[in-house]
Design a protein around this motif. Structure first.
Motif, PDB file in Angstrom:
ATOM      1  N   CYS A   1      -1.186  15.917   4.135  1.00 29.39           N
ATOM      2  CA  CYS A   1      -1.278  15.540   5.550  1.00 29.39           C
ATOM      3  C   CYS A   1      -0.025  14.888   6.120  1.00 29.39           C
ATOM      4  N   HIS A   2       1.154  15.339   5.733  1.00 27.74           N
ATOM      5  CA  HIS A   2       2.383  14.854   6.358  1.00 27.74           C
ATOM      6  C   HIS A   2       2.493  13.321   6.305  1.00 27.74           C
ATOM      7  N   GLY A   3       2.517  12.778   5.122  1.00 24.74           N
ATOM      8  CA  GLY A   3       2.674  11.338   4.955  1.00 24.74           C
ATOM      9  C   GLY A   3       1.416  10.617   4.550  1.00 24.74           C
ATOM     10  N   GLY A   4       0.297  11.339   4.506  1.00 23.16           N
ATOM     11  CA  GLY A   4      -0.944  10.730   4.069  1.00 23.16           C
ATOM     12  C   GLY A   4      -1.275  11.113   2.637  1.00 23.16           C
ATOM     13  N   TYR A   5      -2.411  10.625   2.185  1.00 20.63           N
ATOM     14  CA  TYR A   5      -2.834  10.852   0.810  1.00 20.63           C
ATOM     15  C   TYR A   5      -4.321  11.167   0.777  1.00 20.63           C
ATOM     16  N   LYS A   6      -4.766  11.671  -0.363  1.00 22.01           N
ATOM     17  CA  LYS A   6      -6.185  11.884  -0.589  1.00 22.01           C
ATOM     18  C   LYS A   6      -6.515  11.416  -2.011  1.00 22.01           C
ATOM     19  N   LEU A   7      -7.782  11.111  -2.220  1.00 27.86           N
ATOM     20  CA  LEU A   7      -8.264  10.737  -3.535  1.00 27.86           C
ATOM     21  C   LEU A   7      -8.998  11.925  -4.118  1.00 27.86           C
ATOM     22  N   ASP A   8      -8.436  12.507  -5.160  1.00 33.47           N
ATOM     23  CA  ASP A   8      -9.027  13.682  -5.801  1.00 33.47           C
ATOM     24  C   ASP A   8     -10.069  13.222  -6.825  1.00 33.47           C
ATOM     25  N   LEU A   9     -11.343  13.416  -6.491  1.00 32.71           N
ATOM     26  CA  LEU A   9     -12.450  12.992  -7.341  1.00 32.71           C
ATOM     27  C   LEU A   9     -13.038  14.134  -8.144  1.00 32.71           C
ATOM     28  N   THR A  10     -12.602  15.346  -7.892  1.00 32.40           N
ATOM     29  CA  THR A  10     -13.337  16.522  -8.358  1.00 32.40           C
ATOM     30  C   THR A  10     -13.507  16.584  -9.856  1.00 32.40           C
ATOM     31  N   LYS A  11     -12.531  16.122 -10.627  1.00 30.70           N
ATOM     32  CA  LYS A  11     -12.588  16.254 -12.081  1.00 30.70           C
ATOM     33  C   LYS A  11     -13.151  15.022 -12.777  1.00 30.70           C
ATOM     34  N   TYR A  12     -13.498  13.992 -11.979  1.00 32.65           N
ATOM     35  CA  TYR A  12     -13.780  12.702 -12.605  1.00 32.65           C
ATOM     36  C   TYR A  12     -15.163  12.169 -12.271  1.00 32.65           C
ATOM     37  N   ARG A  13     -16.032  13.001 -11.731  1.00 35.12           N
ATOM     38  CA  ARG A  13     -17.391  12.550 -11.380  1.00 35.12           C
ATOM     39  C   ARG A  13     -18.229  12.393 -12.635  1.00 35.12           C
TER      40      ARG A  13
ATOM     41  N   ARG B   1       0.831  -1.211   0.000  1.00 37.64           N
ATOM     42  CA  ARG B   1       0.000   0.000   0.000  1.00 37.64           C
ATOM     43  C   ARG B   1       0.867   1.264   0.000  1.00 37.64           C
ATOM     44  N   GLU B   2       1.877   1.295   0.856  1.00 42.50           N
ATOM     45  CA  GLU B   2       2.729   2.484   0.941  1.00 42.50           C
ATOM     46  C   GLU B   2       3.470   2.728  -0.370  1.00 42.50           C
ATOM     47  N   GLN B   3       4.016   1.684  -0.950  1.00 41.70           N
ATOM     48  CA  GLN B   3       4.762   1.844  -2.205  1.00 41.70           C
ATOM     49  C   GLN B   3       3.836   2.241  -3.345  1.00 41.70           C
ATOM     50  N   LEU B   4       2.655   1.634  -3.407  1.00 39.67           N
ATOM     51  CA  LEU B   4       1.717   1.957  -4.482  1.00 39.67           C
ATOM     52  C   LEU B   4       1.229   3.394  -4.375  1.00 39.67           C
ATOM     53  N   LEU B   5       0.847   3.831  -3.187  1.00 37.86           N
ATOM     54  CA  LEU B   5       0.349   5.195  -3.028  1.00 37.86           C
ATOM     55  C   LEU B   5       1.419   6.217  -3.388  1.00 37.86           C
ATOM     56  N   ALA B   6       2.667   5.972  -2.976  1.00 35.71           N
ATOM     57  CA  ALA B   6       3.754   6.894  -3.315  1.00 35.71           C
ATOM     58  C   ALA B   6       3.942   6.984  -4.822  1.00 35.71           C
ATOM     59  N   ARG B   7       3.844   5.846  -5.496  1.00 36.94           N
ATOM     60  CA  ARG B   7       3.998   5.842  -6.951  1.00 36.94           C
ATOM     61  C   ARG B   7       2.832   6.548  -7.642  1.00 36.94           C
ATOM     62  N   LEU B   8       1.621   6.278  -7.191  1.00 36.59           N
ATOM     63  CA  LEU B   8       0.450   6.889  -7.808  1.00 36.59           C
ATOM     64  C   LEU B   8       0.415   8.400  -7.599  1.00 36.59           C
ATOM     65  N   ALA B   9       0.906   8.849  -6.451  1.00 33.98           N
ATOM     66  CA  ALA B   9       0.854  10.274  -6.134  1.00 33.98           C
ATOM     67  C   ALA B   9       1.703  11.111  -7.074  1.00 33.98           C
ATOM     68  N   SER B  10       2.674  10.495  -7.736  1.00 36.28           N
ATOM     69  CA  SER B  10       3.548  11.233  -8.644  1.00 36.28           C
ATOM     70  C   SER B  10       3.175  11.003 -10.107  1.00 36.28           C
ATOM     71  N   GLY B  11       2.032  10.371 -10.345  1.00 33.81           N
ATOM     72  CA  GLY B  11       1.637  10.071 -11.713  1.00 33.81           C
ATOM     73  C   GLY B  11       0.231  10.529 -12.026  1.00 33.81           C
ATOM     74  N   ASN B  12      -0.276  10.083 -13.160  1.00 35.15           N
ATOM     75  CA  ASN B  12      -1.599  10.495 -13.629  1.00 35.15           C
ATOM     76  C   ASN B  12      -2.572   9.340 -13.805  1.00 35.15           C
ATOM     77  N   THR B  13      -2.232   8.189 -13.231  1.00 33.99           N
ATOM     78  CA  THR B  13      -3.134   7.044 -13.330  1.00 33.99           C
ATOM     79  C   THR B  13      -4.366   7.268 -12.469  1.00 33.99           C
ATOM     80  N   LEU B  14      -5.533   7.069 -13.048  1.00 35.69           N
ATOM     81  CA  LEU B  14      -6.770   7.085 -12.279  1.00 35.69           C
ATOM     82  C   LEU B  14      -6.872   5.805 -11.469  1.00 35.69           C
ATOM     83  N   VAL B  15      -7.525   5.874 -10.322  1.00 37.47           N
ATOM     84  CA  VAL B  15      -7.705   4.688  -9.490  1.00 37.47           C
ATOM     85  C   VAL B  15      -9.178   4.528  -9.136  1.00 37.47           C
ATOM     86  N   ALA B  16      -9.566   3.275  -9.007  1.00 33.03           N
ATOM     87  CA  ALA B  16     -10.879   2.887  -8.505  1.00 33.03           C
ATOM     88  C   ALA B  16     -10.672   1.618  -7.711  1.00 33.03           C
ATOM     89  N   GLY B  17     -11.664   1.211  -6.954  1.00 31.97           N
ATOM     90  CA  GLY B  17     -11.484   0.008  -6.162  1.00 31.97           C
ATOM     91  C   GLY B  17     -12.791  -0.579  -5.701  1.00 31.97           C
TER      92      GLY B  17
END
Length: 281
Positions: A269-281, A240-256
């Motif tokens: 958030c100092h080591g955390g992440y967020k899922l930006d949905l604003t442009k993809y609804r 999870r940590e490695q994947l989130l770090a990689r995704l945060a620096s790229g443009n791949t969309l995610v779903a789950g």
């Protein structure tokens, strides 16, 4: 609920199977001041739980139709098992599904593959899953090594599902293509062969990351928080940590399967992440 997104020549359709409640009994680290802050910030009781989806996905290209995971079926009670009806509501029939790509073989991903009598719900489908995942669930020694999972009936269910699709189960090497434009991504830890599904068309790509995340509220902010269903918690956290770090620096969309909506991962958030949905609804 049905949600559609266009990924190049693919149409990705989210099929809501049901809503589960993710609380501190599942993610024990959330029984903490940090967890209380997250729950309260979302307008929930300080001890949770957080309502989270169980999704399956339909993937369509031209006259081809696949599923990615299949929901719970009858495994988790009457509040679940709605994916097949959602697929029909979207205008498709069950016999149109030619393949089901499985992230792993937990009950909320495979229960929806069989009818009450144990026969295949998708009569023309081939099941695709990673070689490691198939090997784990068919290893005769696994139930003794994982008695809690055996007592919960997980190995029995996996055996029933695989038997109902006998002759139509295809194991895929980690990272290999399932069909053109779609391949498995090894994301091990939650189960030994747990995989994501990467969809690429033109310059667009989306990763359906399986059970890397069960609660976006809790585990994006604190990626080191494990859920009790992880077979190998340490490996799941590292993945999870490695994947989130990689995704945060790229443009791949995610779903789950346990994510509402589709978006991009961003650091915060100092080591955390967020899922930006604003442009993809």
């Amino acid at each position: 609920m049905i949600e559609e997104h266009q990924i190049g020549e693919f149409t990705l359709i989210t099929l809501l199977d049901g809503i589960f409640l993710c609380g501190t009994e599942m993610i024990q680290a959330a029984a903490s001041p940090e967890g209380e802050e997250l729950f309260k910030g979302a307008g929930l009781p300080a001890s949770g739980p957080s309502p989270e989806p169980i999704n399956a996905f339909a993937l369509k290209r031209s006259n081809e139709l696949w599923l990615i995971d299949a929901g719970c079926g009858r495994e988790l009670g009457p509040r679940f098992g709605k994916a097949a009806d959602a697929l029909c509501s979207a205008g498709y029939s069950l016999d149109q599904v030619q393949g089901v790509i499985l992230s792993h073989l937990h009950e909320d991903h495979i229960g929806g593959l069989i009818k009450d009598d144990g026969t295949a719900l998708y009569p023309n489908a081939t099941l695709f899953l990673s070689e490691e995942e198939l090997a784990f669930w068919t290893d005769a020694t696994s139930p003794a090594k994982y008695p809690r999972m055996a007592d919960a009936g997980l190995f029995k269910l996996a055996t029933s599902v695989l038997r109902s699709y006998e002759g139509a189960v295809q194991a895929i090497k980690a990272g290999e293509q399932v069909v053109p434009g779609v391949h498995l991504v090894p994301l091990h830890g939650h189960t030994p062969g747990h995989s994501g599904v990467q969809i690429e068309s033109g310059d667009q790509q989306v990763l359906i990351w399986g059970d890397v995340i069960h609660s976006t509220l809790l585990q994006l902010r604190y990626p080191h928080w494990s859920i009790g269903f992880d077979v190998d918690p340490a490996q799941a956290v590292q993945t999870r940590e490695q994947l989130l770090a990689r995704l945060a620096s790229g443009n791949t969309l995610v779903a789950g399967p346990h994510v509402t909506g589709i978006g991009k991962i961003r650091s915060c958030c100092h080591g955390g992440y967020k899922l930006d949905l604003t442009k993809y609804r």
